[in-house]
Design an enzyme around this catalytic site. Sequence first.
Site, PDB file in Angstrom:
ATOM      1  N   ARG A  97      22.679  19.505  47.915  1.00  0.00           N
ATOM      2  CA  ARG A  97      22.056  20.775  48.307  1.00  0.00           C
ATOM      3  C   ARG A  97      20.955  20.542  49.327  1.00  0.00           C
ATOM      4  O   ARG A  97      20.656  21.402  50.142  1.00  0.00           O
ATOM      5  CB  ARG A  97      21.444  21.465  47.078  1.00  0.00           C
ATOM      6  CG  ARG A  97      22.477  21.909  46.069  1.00  0.00           C
ATOM      7  CD  ARG A  97      21.843  22.708  44.964  1.00  0.00           C
ATOM      8  NE  ARG A  97      20.940  23.709  45.538  1.00  0.00           N
ATOM      9  CZ  ARG A  97      20.082  24.414  44.807  1.00  0.00           C
ATOM     10  NH1 ARG A  97      20.001  24.201  43.516  1.00  0.00           N
ATOM     11  NH2 ARG A  97      19.307  25.301  45.377  1.00  0.00           N
ATOM     12  N   ASP A 117       7.764  19.067  46.229  1.00  0.00           N
ATOM     13  CA  ASP A 117       9.120  18.554  46.442  1.00  0.00           C
ATOM     14  C   ASP A 117       9.143  17.039  46.625  1.00  0.00           C
ATOM     15  O   ASP A 117      10.166  16.403  46.443  1.00  0.00           O
ATOM     16  CB  ASP A 117       9.760  19.211  47.670  1.00  0.00           C
ATOM     17  CG  ASP A 117       9.993  20.678  47.444  1.00  0.00           C
ATOM     18  OD1 ASP A 117      10.263  21.397  48.424  1.00  0.00           O
ATOM     19  OD2 ASP A 117       9.893  21.110  46.285  1.00  0.00           O
ATOM     20  N   LYS A 174      15.870  22.161  55.265  1.00  0.00           N
ATOM     21  CA  LYS A 174      16.591  23.104  54.380  1.00  0.00           C
ATOM     22  C   LYS A 174      15.725  24.348  54.138  1.00  0.00           C
ATOM     23  O   LYS A 174      16.200  25.464  54.244  1.00  0.00           O
ATOM     24  CB  LYS A 174      16.891  22.441  53.048  1.00  0.00           C
ATOM     25  CG  LYS A 174      17.291  23.407  51.939  1.00  0.00           C
ATOM     26  CD  LYS A 174      17.624  22.724  50.632  1.00  0.00           C
ATOM     27  CE  LYS A 174      16.471  22.596  49.698  1.00  0.00           C
ATOM     28  NZ  LYS A 174      16.096  23.809  48.959  1.00  0.00           N
ATOM     29  N   ASN A 175      14.436  24.126  53.832  1.00  0.00           N
ATOM     30  CA  ASN A 175      13.601  25.259  53.408  1.00  0.00           C
ATOM     31  C   ASN A 175      13.118  26.107  54.569  1.00  0.00           C
ATOM     32  O   ASN A 175      12.372  27.066  54.362  1.00  0.00           O
ATOM     33  CB  ASN A 175      12.429  24.757  52.553  1.00  0.00           C
ATOM     34  CG  ASN A 175      12.947  24.226  51.224  1.00  0.00           C
ATOM     35  OD1 ASN A 175      14.093  24.461  50.853  1.00  0.00           O
ATOM     36  ND2 ASN A 175      12.107  23.478  50.527  1.00  0.00           N
ATOM     37  N   CYS A 186      15.855  28.236  37.231  1.00  0.00           N
ATOM     38  CA  CYS A 186      16.607  27.039  37.597  1.00  0.00           C
ATOM     39  C   CYS A 186      16.016  25.900  36.761  1.00  0.00           C
ATOM     40  O   CYS A 186      15.209  26.111  35.864  1.00  0.00           O
ATOM     41  CB  CYS A 186      16.488  26.759  39.083  1.00  0.00           C
ATOM     42  SG  CYS A 186      14.895  26.064  39.502  1.00  0.00           S
ATOM     43  N   ARG A 194      11.096  30.472  37.511  1.00  0.00           N
ATOM     44  CA  ARG A 194      11.130  30.891  38.927  1.00  0.00           C
ATOM     45  C   ARG A 194      11.019  32.424  39.040  1.00  0.00           C
ATOM     46  O   ARG A 194      11.931  33.097  39.487  1.00  0.00           O
ATOM     47  CB  ARG A 194      12.403  30.402  39.628  1.00  0.00           C
ATOM     48  CG  ARG A 194      12.617  28.909  39.589  1.00  0.00           C
ATOM     49  CD  ARG A 194      11.579  28.100  40.323  1.00  0.00           C
ATOM     50  NE  ARG A 194      11.643  28.210  41.768  1.00  0.00           N
ATOM     51  CZ  ARG A 194      12.468  27.498  42.527  1.00  0.00           C
ATOM     52  NH1 ARG A 194      13.317  26.685  41.981  1.00  0.00           N
ATOM     53  NH2 ARG A 194      12.460  27.635  43.839  1.00  0.00           N
TER      54      ARG A 194
HETATM   55  C1  EPZ Z   1      10.021  27.154  47.894  1.00  0.00           C
HETATM   56  O1  EPZ Z   1      10.413  27.698  46.653  1.00  0.00           O
HETATM   57  C2  EPZ Z   1      10.969  25.989  48.147  1.00  0.00           C
HETATM   58  N1  EPZ Z   1      12.353  26.486  48.227  1.00  0.00           N
HETATM   59  C3  EPZ Z   1      10.851  24.952  47.033  1.00  0.00           C
HETATM   60  O2  EPZ Z   1      11.697  23.847  47.379  1.00  0.00           O
HETATM   61  C4  EPZ Z   1       9.405  24.470  46.984  1.00  0.00           C
HETATM   62  O3  EPZ Z   1       9.266  23.574  45.902  1.00  0.00           O
HETATM   63  C5  EPZ Z   1       8.469  25.673  46.767  1.00  0.00           C
HETATM   64  O4  EPZ Z   1       8.678  26.637  47.835  1.00  0.00           O
HETATM   65  C6  EPZ Z   1       7.007  25.275  46.774  1.00  0.00           C
HETATM   66  O5  EPZ Z   1       6.696  24.645  47.985  1.00  0.00           O
HETATM   67  C7  EPZ Z   1      12.764  27.078  49.364  1.00  0.00           C
HETATM   68  O6  EPZ Z   1      12.023  27.226  50.314  1.00  0.00           O
HETATM   69  C8  EPZ Z   1      14.196  27.522  49.388  1.00  0.00           C
HETATM   70  P1  EPZ Z   1       7.049  29.531  45.467  1.00  0.00           P
HETATM   71  P2  EPZ Z   1       9.780  29.125  46.161  1.00  0.00           P
HETATM   72  O7  EPZ Z   1       7.418  30.981  45.497  1.00  0.00           O
HETATM   73  O8  EPZ Z   1       9.646  30.031  47.312  1.00  0.00           O
HETATM   74  C9  EPZ Z   1       5.562  30.779  41.119  1.00  0.00           C
HETATM   75  C10 EPZ Z   1      13.346  22.222  47.033  1.00  0.00           C
HETATM   76  O9  EPZ Z   1      13.455  21.259  46.260  1.00  0.00           O
HETATM   77  N2  EPZ Z   1       5.933  32.146  41.528  1.00  0.00           N
HETATM   78  O10 EPZ Z   1       6.006  29.021  46.400  1.00  0.00           O
HETATM   79  O11 EPZ Z   1      10.549  29.578  44.977  1.00  0.00           O
HETATM   80  C11 EPZ Z   1       6.794  29.914  40.925  1.00  0.00           C
HETATM   81  O12 EPZ Z   1       7.308  30.062  39.610  1.00  0.00           O
HETATM   82  C12 EPZ Z   1      12.802  23.538  46.519  1.00  0.00           C
HETATM   83  O13 EPZ Z   1      13.646  22.193  48.250  1.00  0.00           O
HETATM   84  C13 EPZ Z   1       5.621  33.214  40.685  1.00  0.00           C
HETATM   85  O14 EPZ Z   1       5.054  33.023  39.611  1.00  0.00           O
HETATM   86  O15 EPZ Z   1       8.345  28.630  45.692  1.00  0.00           O
HETATM   87  C14 EPZ Z   1       6.274  28.530  41.164  1.00  0.00           C
HETATM   88  O16 EPZ Z   1       5.693  28.046  39.962  1.00  0.00           O
HETATM   89  C15 EPZ Z   1      12.432  23.467  45.052  1.00  0.00           C
HETATM   90  N3  EPZ Z   1       5.988  34.479  41.039  1.00  0.00           N
HETATM   91  C16 EPZ Z   1       5.176  28.734  42.208  1.00  0.00           C
HETATM   92  O17 EPZ Z   1       4.853  30.138  42.178  1.00  0.00           O
HETATM   93  C17 EPZ Z   1       6.624  34.739  42.238  1.00  0.00           C
HETATM   94  O18 EPZ Z   1       6.921  35.923  42.529  1.00  0.00           O
HETATM   95  C18 EPZ Z   1       5.588  28.363  43.627  1.00  0.00           C
HETATM   96  O19 EPZ Z   1       6.689  29.159  43.950  1.00  0.00           O
HETATM   97  C19 EPZ Z   1       6.929  33.641  43.088  1.00  0.00           C
HETATM   98  C20 EPZ Z   1       6.565  32.362  42.718  1.00  0.00           C
END
Ligand code: EPZ
Length: 419
Positions: A400, A308, A24-25, A118, A123
């Site tokens: 999802r 995850d 998915k990701n 979410c 996020r």
């Molecule tokens: C991706 O989310 C995945 N989703 C998530 O999978 C996964 O948990 C996550 O990466 C971490 O591996 C998809 O790929 C669609 P991040 P993403 O940006 O890109 C903070 C699932 O269950 N952050 O690496 O949103 C954020 O709040 C989903 O399949 C900021 O602070 O993850 C989080 O605490 C859930 N500012 C951390 O970084 C930003 O601009 C990691 O977020 C961006 C992120």
Amino acid sequence: MESSRLLIEGGRRLTGEITVHGAKNSVLPILAATLLCGGVSSIHNCPGLSDAFAAMRILRSLGCEISREGSTVTVNSADADGDVVSDGLMHEMRSSIVFLGAILGRVGRCQLSFPGGCELGPRPIDLHLEALRRLGVKITEYHGILDCTAGVRPASADITLSLPSVGATENIMLYSALGSGETVIRNAAREPEISDLAGYLIKCGAEISGQGTSTLVINGVPELHGCEYSVMPDRIEAATYMGAAAITNGELMLKGVRPSDMYSCMSVFSEMGCGVYPYDDKIFISARKPISAVRTVRTMPYPGFPTDCQPIVMAVLTKSTGTSVIVENIFENRFMAAPELARMGANIKAEGKVAVIEGVKKLYGAPVRAYDLRAGAALVVAALGAEGQTQISNIHYIDRGYESIETALSEVGANIKRV
Ligand code: EPZ
């Protein structure tokens, strides 16, 4: 209409084999990336997930022609000139934010509503926006709308992310691939999904190096063409089925996986006392004896233990001998499964980013509710290892990230029905 529910009669040992779907990701950013090549791309091994269908609706709304044949999605983005992602579509899937970089790269402007937070927490997307501004994009935010216009691209940009954000890394790659100038991303995310997106873009003619390491270099090219590409296996889906085998003391052969993406997951299941045997595109897991507690499981950016998989491992550890500690370092609020698991007899104390799990001998079926995708998957795993019937509602969250989870599990002996 009351949304459908899963009914699970637990206590049956799972044995057999399951073929894992595409990730998915990875398919979400790759579908966004098809916008950048003004032609036809055939993406194979696409999972039939509601999130993937949402991404396809966004592509159609931007002017792409899309067709789906089995797990192959064909996208023709020749006439794609849209620059707005509707509020409805943004709220349907917050990870639509990954379309921002692709739309900007293709048409030079983009308007979308701020992706809501979410269940996992606020996020934020500050890292995405900061990086795009460094690349010359003008971004104004008003009334929850992001209005973005590409400006003059710097000849070279050197961007250091304060944390290795997967989404921010993807958005920068998508915006930098088509165009001009060299973009260096330091402290980039190293997840396999990043390498998969790079793989697709390179096949379309992009110039990218360093994927999988903390330093990515992208040289913009004037044009990208469509290509055929196969999405990598879903390592989180694979880990979910490993959890199902573990909690039912069963034995499963997982096929169509990439063990090299899963060392940190596999090592946690080995610490639990499972036999874990990776080879080629398979993982055999055998859990013939009771699960032992794991002293500490910490979620970390790749190649650390993936956040995850944390709810799934929590579910398995509730029925183990001894006390385990989970430290969730990535998201603020990712213990949503804990109160629902407690209704099934689990003994979990979750406080801030730490959860302490006292293993219990038995879990009992109960009516429970999914509050997010992976917490929902954790409830399925717990229900398989519980005595009696569990009813899980809000399973649209589960859909999802898992293509008809009940089909795969039924085929290896689970008593699970969607009603
Ligand atoms: C991706 O989310 C995945 N989703 C998530 O999978 C996964 O948990 C996550 O990466 C971490 O591996 C998809 O790929 C669609 P991040 P993403 O940006 O890109 C903070 C699932 O269950 N952050 O690496 O949103 C954020 O709040 C989903 O399949 C900021 O602070 O993850 C989080 O605490 C859930 N500012 C951390 O970084 C930003 O601009 C990691 O977020 C961006 C992120």
